[in-house]
Design a protein around this motif. Sequence first.
Motif, mmCIF file in Angstrom:
data_model
loop_
_atom_site.group_PDB
_atom_site.id
_atom_site.type_symbol
_atom_site.label_atom_id
_atom_site.label_comp_id
_atom_site.label_asym_id
_atom_site.label_seq_id
_atom_site.Cartn_x
_atom_site.Cartn_y
_atom_site.Cartn_z
ATOM 1 N N ARG A 4 0.831 -1.200 0.000
ATOM 2 C CA ARG A 4 0.000 0.000 0.000
ATOM 3 C C ARG A 4 0.869 1.254 0.000
ATOM 4 N NH1 ARG A 4 -5.559 -0.838 1.748
ATOM 5 N NH2 ARG A 4 -5.566 1.272 2.636
ATOM 6 N N GLN A 7 2.013 1.794 -3.528
ATOM 7 C CA GLN A 7 0.924 2.368 -4.323
ATOM 8 C C GLN A 7 0.695 3.837 -3.969
ATOM 9 O OE1 GLN A 7 -2.481 -0.244 -3.701
ATOM 10 N NE2 GLN A 7 -2.129 -1.187 -5.699
ATOM 11 N N LEU A 28 1.661 -6.104 -4.795
ATOM 12 C CA LEU A 28 0.962 -5.247 -5.755
ATOM 13 C C LEU A 28 -0.018 -6.037 -6.610
ATOM 14 C CD1 LEU A 28 3.727 -2.747 -6.903
ATOM 15 C CD2 LEU A 28 1.989 -2.475 -5.139
ATOM 16 N N THR A 32 -3.807 -4.835 -6.520
ATOM 17 C CA THR A 32 -4.344 -4.320 -7.785
ATOM 18 C C THR A 32 -5.449 -5.215 -8.339
ATOM 19 O OG1 THR A 32 -2.190 -3.348 -8.305
ATOM 20 C CG2 THR A 32 -3.755 -3.594 -10.123
ATOM 21 N N TYR A 33 -5.190 -6.525 -8.396
ATOM 22 C CA TYR A 33 -6.115 -7.417 -9.092
ATOM 23 C C TYR A 33 -7.193 -7.993 -8.185
ATOM 24 C CZ TYR A 33 -2.528 -7.125 -12.689
ATOM 25 O OH TYR A 33 -1.633 -6.668 -13.608
ATOM 26 N N ARG A 36 -8.534 -4.353 -6.223
ATOM 27 C CA ARG A 36 -8.869 -3.324 -7.215
ATOM 28 C C ARG A 36 -8.422 -1.934 -6.771
ATOM 29 N NH1 ARG A 36 -9.681 -6.854 -11.069
ATOM 30 N NH2 ARG A 36 -10.607 -5.216 -12.355
ATOM 31 N N ARG A 37 -7.262 -1.860 -6.109
ATOM 32 C CA ARG A 37 -6.714 -0.570 -5.687
ATOM 33 C C ARG A 37 -5.751 -0.047 -6.748
ATOM 34 N NH1 ARG A 37 -3.712 0.647 -2.017
ATOM 35 N NH2 ARG A 37 -4.759 2.321 -0.892
ATOM 36 N N ARG A 38 -5.805 1.240 -6.993
ATOM 37 C CA ARG A 38 -4.884 1.953 -7.882
ATOM 38 C C ARG A 38 -4.779 1.298 -9.253
ATOM 39 N NH1 ARG A 38 -1.614 5.929 -6.182
ATOM 40 N NH2 ARG A 38 -1.778 6.354 -8.435
ATOM 41 N N GLU A 39 -5.935 1.045 -9.849
ATOM 42 C CA GLU A 39 -5.941 0.464 -11.187
ATOM 43 C C GLU A 39 -5.495 1.457 -12.256
ATOM 44 O OE1 GLU A 39 -9.097 -2.931 -11.598
ATOM 45 O OE2 GLU A 39 -10.054 -1.206 -10.621
ATOM 46 N N LEU A 43 1.504 -1.244 -14.324
ATOM 47 C CA LEU A 43 2.469 -2.100 -13.634
ATOM 48 C C LEU A 43 3.191 -3.010 -14.622
ATOM 49 C CD1 LEU A 43 0.431 -3.281 -10.505
ATOM 50 C CD2 LEU A 43 2.329 -1.653 -10.532
#
Length: 305
Positions: A4, A7, A28, A32-33, A36-39, A43
């Motif tokens: 985090r 990100q 990450l 991300t996947y 679903r943070r900071r899409e 990357l």
Amino acid sequence: DYGRSVQNSLPPKAALFIDGGDDTFYSLAFLTYAQRRREDVELHDRGGLVFPSAYGPQFRGLPKSLKEPVREAVEAPLAAQGRLFYSTLNERLLPGFTLRTWGLLRRPVPPQAGLDAMDLWAVYPERFDESRLAAHYRDRALAAFYPFQRAAARAEAGDLEAAYAYLALALLRSPDALWTAPDVGYQAGLLGFRAAERRDWALAERFYRLWESCAPGQAEPVVNRGVVAEKAGRFDEARRLYERALATDPNSPRARYNLGSLDWSQGRWRQAAEHLEAARRLRPGDPALARFAAEASRRAGLPPR
């Protein structure tokens, strides 16, 4: 916390290229996947293994000699746009750019360019439990990365005292991680040289001692400690350190040369000739060293060699 923080270090629509490190890859990937943070963040990993390759579908099949030009061709335009960030221990990753610290990351900028970095350390959580660090190798190896990056940031700001403290803390947190000794030792050597340039002999000595603790079988940090002792006027100590470096590596031209130079300064011509001639044989292409060896032999009354 680590994933985090990485990100949260990135501005919108940044491109993060990861140069190894499972802690970075998989934290990450989960954030991300799965969460679903900071899409918005692009990357990639430089090996083309975990995240979608930025280098094209044929990249992994290329010979090693061709991979770096492909990486540079993709990454340099992103750096020029200001979008590129790296997770890496290699500060010379992208030719033509300087990798400046950006919290836990590095950001490439043109040489000599300034960088107004945010004070990300003020918002990073560092919730390390000492008992967990003692019990879990991967926790130790990751916990050491925080002070290592802070050392780099303090060195960039010119605060070498703080840089030393953070480097020493990195090694203390994880002396057994595969990356800590080589990387801490390398940085300690560079910063010791910077301290010596400032004629801060005490700080240079501390950096070189830290380097020596990271590389106990190498002669170079011991030679550098000898140089510091000699510059500070502690000639007997300098001689002992040069001799110890020579015992560690009998083929060290610097140890031989420095012993010869010290003997020269004290008028011990026969000993100077012996050491300088040995250094000349180790570095046969050095004309200045050949002249010094010949002059020491002449002053010692020895026949030309």
